[in-house]
Design an enzyme around this catalytic site. Structure first.
Site, PDB file in Angstrom:
ATOM      1  N   GLN A  46      38.350  15.774  42.370  1.00  0.00           N
ATOM      2  CA  GLN A  46      37.300  15.142  41.571  1.00  0.00           C
ATOM      3  C   GLN A  46      37.542  13.468  41.831  1.00  0.00           C
ATOM      4  OE1 GLN A  46      40.430  15.886  38.042  1.00  0.00           O
ATOM      5  NE2 GLN A  46      38.591  16.103  37.438  1.00  0.00           N
ATOM      6  N   GLU A  67      34.681  13.366  29.989  1.00  0.00           N
ATOM      7  CA  GLU A  67      35.929  14.209  29.482  1.00  0.00           C
ATOM      8  C   GLU A  67      36.890  13.570  28.494  1.00  0.00           C
ATOM      9  OE1 GLU A  67      38.791  14.877  32.591  1.00  0.00           O
ATOM     10  OE2 GLU A  67      40.075  16.354  31.310  1.00  0.00           O
TER      11      GLU A  67
END
Ligand SMILES: *[C@@H]1O[C@H](CO)[C@@H](O)[C@H](O)[C@H]1NC(C)=O
Ligand SMILES: *[C@@H]1O[C@H](CO)[C@@H](O)[C@H](O)[C@H]1NC(C)=O
Ligand SMILES: *[C@@H]1O[C@H](CO)[C@@H](O)[C@H](O)[C@H]1NC(C)=O
Ligand SMILES: *[C@@H]1O[C@H](CO)[C@@H](O)[C@H](O)[C@H]1NC(C)=O
Ligand SMILES: *[C@@H]1O[C@H](CO)[C@@H](O)[C@H](O)[C@H]1NC(C)=O
Length: 320
Positions: free
Chosen positions: A129, A213
């Site tokens: 990521q 997130e």
């Protein structure tokens, strides 16, 4: 706990060579964030009393939103039959985070991350990521840091100065299941930072995701910043043979442990969608059934909890 001084100095040296820890959520935060993601092999979604649907303009379908404590956005949970994802990309405009009204932070900071990745949703042993954190302190100081991570290894900072309003592209590419690269490109200047990575934790290429997130720092989730909107555009998930956008993705919103839904989604097209932070006022309206054409039903208890917060916020001279 297990950070021997050798390991720590290796990490420090490596980090010194690669990247300058730039903000408060720099290296120290990175080290603490190591445990920020996966637990077991369960899907990230949690049971919820809330139920909401999102209209998918690309397919004309309406689908149920899934809730997660920490991920909001779009996640494709399986590639085309017989293929695996090897590249995921997306573009965002860097948001300006602010402290949400009426929400306490234990460490004085509010933050969130926006990132793209391969795996980590239903395939839980690795994630490749890259993205950026945006942080605002209670004094209003805003900072950013761009990072890359091959979970379960540490996330590391890129040496990239970021400002609100910059347009950045984020790419992760897997060359094999254990090697690949992470890239962030500043489309405002054309400056690109890229890092080749290897890992002993093999990717499955099963999931592709574009996520905002509420990340973990220490052992708990950091107080979630009001990030306004994060719009992902140019979303592409590629396999060796084909590519697709977000129209087959599962749409996720963050619902915290007090059952408050903190994000909302607007699926714009196959290649773009918007994640919005929902303020306490919007949460109350949703719970009261006044969401924009969406079915947003909290339970009575939750509505009362939201109203209590509203009362507290307005009597505290907050921004309601
Ligand atoms: C993220 O959310 C999932 C469920 O939604 C949960 O299992 C996991 O523990 C959460 N991660 C953290 C770091 O809280
Ligand atoms: C990564 O994949 C994208 C396609 O999503 C491609 O455009 C790009 O060139 C790849 N980059 C690298 C470094 O392989
Ligand atoms: C992109 O370039 C602009 C113009 O130089 C600069 O202000 C900004 O900080 C850069 N952002 C990133 C993410 O590199
Ligand atoms: C977020 O986007 C919506 C439109 O989708 C807009 O009404 C709203 O003002 C935006 N909020 C911020 C903080 O930019
Ligand atoms: C959940 O969100 C609400 C509203 O933003 C906030 O007041 C509450 O403290 C949050 N609960 C937790 C456990 O973080």
């Amino acid at each position: 706990m297990k950070f021997t001084s050798t390991l720590l100095s290796t990490v420090l040296l490596t980090s010194f060579a690669l990247a300058a820890p730039s903000s408060r959520s720099g290296l120290a935060g990175r080290l603490q964030r190591r445990g920020r993601t996966l637990q077991g092999s369960t899907l990230r979604s949690k049971e919820s009393k809330n139920s909401k649907t999102t209209f998918n303009a690309a397919t004309g379908n309406t689908s149920a939103v899934q809730y997660s404590e920490n991920w909001s956005g779009a996640a494709i949970t399986s590639p085309p039959t017989g293929q695996t994802f090897n590249a995921v990309s997306g573009k965002i405009t860097v948001p300006t985070p602010s402290a949400p009204s009426g929400v306490a932070s234990t460490d004085g900071d509010y933050a969130a991350s926006a990132w793209v990745g391969i795996d980590g949703n239903t395939y839980s042993t690795a994630i490749l990521q890259t993205g950026l954190d945006f942080t605002v302190s209670t004094s209003g100081a805003v900072s950013y840091s761009a990072w890359y991570e091959w979970y379960p290894d540490y996330a590391m900072d890129f040496d990239l100065t970021i400002s609100a309003g910059d347009v950045i592209s984020m790419y992760v590419n897997a060359t094999t299941t254990t090697s690949g690269s992470a890239t962030i490109e500043n489309l405002t200047t054309g400056k690109t930072v890229t890092k080749s990575l290897t890992s002993t934790s093999a990717l499955g290429g099963e999931n592709a995701e574009w996520i905002v997130e509420d990340f973990e720092e220490g052992n708990s989730l950091i107080a979630f910043a009001d990030f306004g909107n994060v719009t992902f555009t140019d979303c592409v998930a590629a396999t060796a043979e084909s590519s697709e956008g977000v129209s087959t993705a599962t749409i996720m919103d963050i619902e915290n442990t007090s059952n408050q839904v903190l994000t909302d989604k607007n699926l714009i097209s196959d290649s773009s969608f918007q994640v919005s932070y929902t303020s306490i006022l919007e949460q109350a309206m949703e719970a009261g059934g006044e969401g924009e054409g969406e079915v947003g039903k909290g339970t009575r208890v939750e509505n009362e909890a939201v109203l209590q917060q509203l009362i507290l916020v307005s009597s505290g001279g907050g921004r309601c």
